[in-house]
Design an enzyme around this catalytic site. Structure first.
Site, mmCIF file in Angstrom:
data_model
loop_
_atom_site.group_PDB
_atom_site.id
_atom_site.type_symbol
_atom_site.label_atom_id
_atom_site.label_comp_id
_atom_site.label_asym_id
_atom_site.label_seq_id
_atom_site.Cartn_x
_atom_site.Cartn_y
_atom_site.Cartn_z
ATOM 1 N N ARG A 303 1.127 -1.014 -0.006
ATOM 2 C CA ARG A 303 0.101 -0.267 -0.115
ATOM 3 C C ARG A 303 1.053 1.137 -0.008
ATOM 4 N NH1 ARG A 303 -2.200 0.562 5.466
ATOM 5 N NH2 ARG A 303 -0.847 2.323 5.703
ATOM 6 N N HIS A 307 -3.486 4.469 4.457
ATOM 7 C CA HIS A 307 -4.764 3.175 4.486
ATOM 8 C C HIS A 307 -5.943 4.055 3.959
ATOM 9 C CE1 HIS A 307 -7.607 0.530 5.951
ATOM 10 N NE2 HIS A 307 -8.202 1.551 6.527
ATOM 11 N N TYR A 316 3.807 5.721 11.912
ATOM 12 C CA TYR A 316 4.133 4.265 12.265
ATOM 13 C C TYR A 316 5.025 3.480 11.152
ATOM 14 C CZ TYR A 316 -0.231 3.563 9.184
ATOM 15 O OH TYR A 316 -0.679 3.665 7.991
HETATM 16 C C1 LIG Z 1 -14.987 -6.018 11.661
HETATM 17 C C2 LIG Z 1 -14.054 -4.746 11.499
HETATM 18 N N1 LIG Z 1 -13.082 -4.379 12.725
HETATM 19 C C3 LIG Z 1 -12.130 -3.511 12.548
HETATM 20 C C4 LIG Z 1 -12.689 -2.519 11.277
HETATM 21 C C5 LIG Z 1 -11.726 -1.340 11.272
HETATM 22 N N2 LIG Z 1 -10.899 -1.241 10.140
HETATM 23 C C6 LIG Z 1 -11.071 -0.783 9.097
HETATM 24 S S1 LIG Z 1 -9.795 -0.913 7.861
HETATM 25 C C7 LIG Z 1 -8.969 -2.103 8.903
HETATM 26 C C8 LIG Z 1 -7.700 -2.747 8.450
HETATM 27 C C9 LIG Z 1 -7.715 -3.550 7.289
HETATM 28 O O1 LIG Z 1 -6.500 -3.814 6.875
HETATM 29 P P1 LIG Z 1 -6.283 -5.096 5.772
HETATM 30 O O2 LIG Z 1 -7.511 -6.090 5.606
HETATM 31 O O3 LIG Z 1 -5.039 -5.453 5.364
HETATM 32 O O4 LIG Z 1 -6.934 -4.285 4.283
HETATM 33 P P2 LIG Z 1 -6.376 -2.647 3.807
HETATM 34 O O5 LIG Z 1 -7.165 -1.929 4.171
HETATM 35 O O6 LIG Z 1 -4.793 -2.953 4.157
HETATM 36 O O7 LIG Z 1 -6.556 -2.970 2.135
HETATM 37 C C10 LIG Z 1 -9.604 -2.132 10.188
HETATM 38 C C11 LIG Z 1 -9.122 -2.881 11.430
HETATM 39 C C12 LIG Z 1 -13.554 -2.895 10.461
HETATM 40 N N3 LIG Z 1 -13.737 -1.960 9.386
HETATM 41 N N4 LIG Z 1 -14.389 -3.951 10.588
#
Ligand SMILES: Cc1ncc(C[n+]2csc(CCOP(=O)(O)OP(=O)(O)O)c2C)c(N)n1
Length: 410
Positions: A303, A307, A316
């Site tokens: 990425r 985010h 971080y």
């Molecule tokens: C069930 C749930 N827990 C926490 C969140 C908060 N949250 C939003 S994005 C994220 C991280 C996701 O990371 P990843 O799966 O690696 O996907 P990326 O955004 O890096 O593509 C979190 C924890 C959420 N949306 N849903």
């Protein structure tokens, strides 16, 4: 050095100054502690960072035949997709910064993983995205402007899932893997797989990030897919960060190797190599459509940006890590490859850049002129059919709104 700089205390984060335990922190320009940019010998790759074809290995040979299907037009089409999708994404980011969108999750750096997978899907194959799959949406024919509505807060999705076989974005991490397996089991019930008819046989592709692999939903989905032998491909974009959480906070064994424990194959592909992503996805989708069962693909990528627009990765993440990944840029490498092969030239590239400008203008205009929906509409698409609870809430809301009209009359 100014007085102000002398007086400034060391920042309490891990990029400068000291860490909470008092030890000196790593500087922002030091190399990362471990090389997270090397996908290792198991990774399927056909183009290196310089856009050169790498020799076929034992690991990549099962997929090499799919590249034979990519004629010059198909290769050019992939590069065009990469460029236009990146431009669309940049415009989404700019629109958010200018107050036109509430939030934007950028896919910068992940274009090749998504375009490779998207181009491998057939029209009848169904995609279940998270919220960052703008490149897959593009390949499935969802008008890019429609992706903006939810982030502008004017609708709950913005496109008809059934029309494009591309489900609405899912914000609940990992949940779409369950939706995907459910749909794949529906495909089984309908007998729309393993018939040998290329127009009919259907597979599902469900997309998540590396963070999603730590979720209960993800793991439940993989168990169901395995025991049902469902026609589904799990596509994990390992972009190395789940907001501020690195891979080592999410798993001790990488996603592609964990597939083995669920009982189906897992493969790691260079997610910045569009033709490798295409070839691996084609193989997995064909296996699913023909009744072979699920596959897990881990696209090893990065990425490049934040985010989302609400996040600040400098808090971080060390910049040296980002600098290394910049050299693996998916568009640069495909452009170099096609230029060197004489498949594209500068005129062709200039025309695509012009097309990208036009696309950006179009989606900007579409975003700024999106009508605000009537408030009642928020109750309209909650359930497919009438629902007593929703009806009651809609009536309460109507009464609440009517209260303001009375006030206006006084
Ligand atoms: C069930 C749930 N827990 C926490 C969140 C908060 N949250 C939003 S994005 C994220 C991280 C996701 O990371 P990843 O799966 O690696 O996907 P990326 O955004 O890096 O593509 C979190 C924890 C959420 N949306 N849903």
């Amino acid at each position: 050095m100014s007085d102000e700089e002398v007086a400034r205390p060391a920042a309490p984060n891990t990029l400068e100054g000291t860490q909470p335990d008092g030890t000196p922190a790593r500087g922002a320009h030091e190399p990362p502690e471990k090389d997270i940019t090397d996908g290792g010998p198991d990774m399927v790759q056909f183009l290196d960072g310089e856009g050169r074809r790498v020799p076929v290995t034992e690991v990549s040979s099962p997929y090499a035949a799919y590249l034979d299907d990519l004629d010059d037009e198909a290769l050019k089409g992939m590069l065009r997709d990469l460029i236009l999708v990146r431009r669309f994404d940049a415009e989404g980011f700019a629109l958010q910064r200018q107050g036109e969108l509430g939030l934007w999750p950028s896919l910068l750096g992940q274009e090749a993983a998504q375009v490779g997978a998207g181009r491998a899907m057939r029209p009848q194959d169904y995609a279940f995205p998270g919220y960052r799959e703008h490149g897959v949406a593009w390949c499935k024919g969802v008008p890019p402007e429609n992706l903006l509505g939810m982030f502008r807060g004017v609708n709950h999705g913005g496109w008809d899932s059934g029309e494009h076989n591309f489900h609405l974005y899912t914000i609940v991490i990992g949940n779409q893997m369950l939706h995907g397996v459910g749909y794949a089991m529906g495909v089984q019930f309908d007998g729309d797989y393993a018939t040998g008819d290329p127009e009919r046989d259907t597979a599902v592709m469900a997309f998540t990030g590396d963070g999603g692999t730590a979720q209960g939903d993800y793991n439940e989905a993989l168990v169901f897919a395995a025991v049902k032998n469902a026609p589904v491909v799990f596509f994990v974009q390992n972009n190395h960060w789940a907001i501020s959480q690195p891979n080592d906070k999410q798993f001790t064994v990488p996603p592609y190797r964990r597939a083995d424990g669920f009982g189906f194959p897992g493969v790691r592909v260079d997610g910045n190599d569009v033709i490798a992503s295409y070839a691996v996805s084609r193989a997995a989708l064909e296996r699913a459509r023909s009744g072979g069962g699920p596959t897990l693909i881990e696209a090893f990528t990065y990425r490049m940006g934040a985010h989302t627009t609400s996040d600040d990765p400098t808090k971080y993440r060390i910049s040296a890590e980002v600098d290394i990944w910049k050299k693996k840029d998916p568009i640069d490498r495909m452009r170099k490859y096609l230029l060197a092969e004489g498949i594209v030239d500068d005129d062709w590239l200039a025309a695509v850049e012009e097309e990208a400008d036009e696309l950006a203008r179009r989606i900007r205009h579409a975003c700024q002129t999106m009508p605000d929906p009537p408030h009642e509409e928020m109750f309209t698409y909650v359930y497919a059919e009438q629902h007593r609870l929703v009806e009651r809430e809609a009536a309460e809301f109507a009464a609440y709104q009517a209260g303001f009209e009375d006030e206006g009359e006084r």
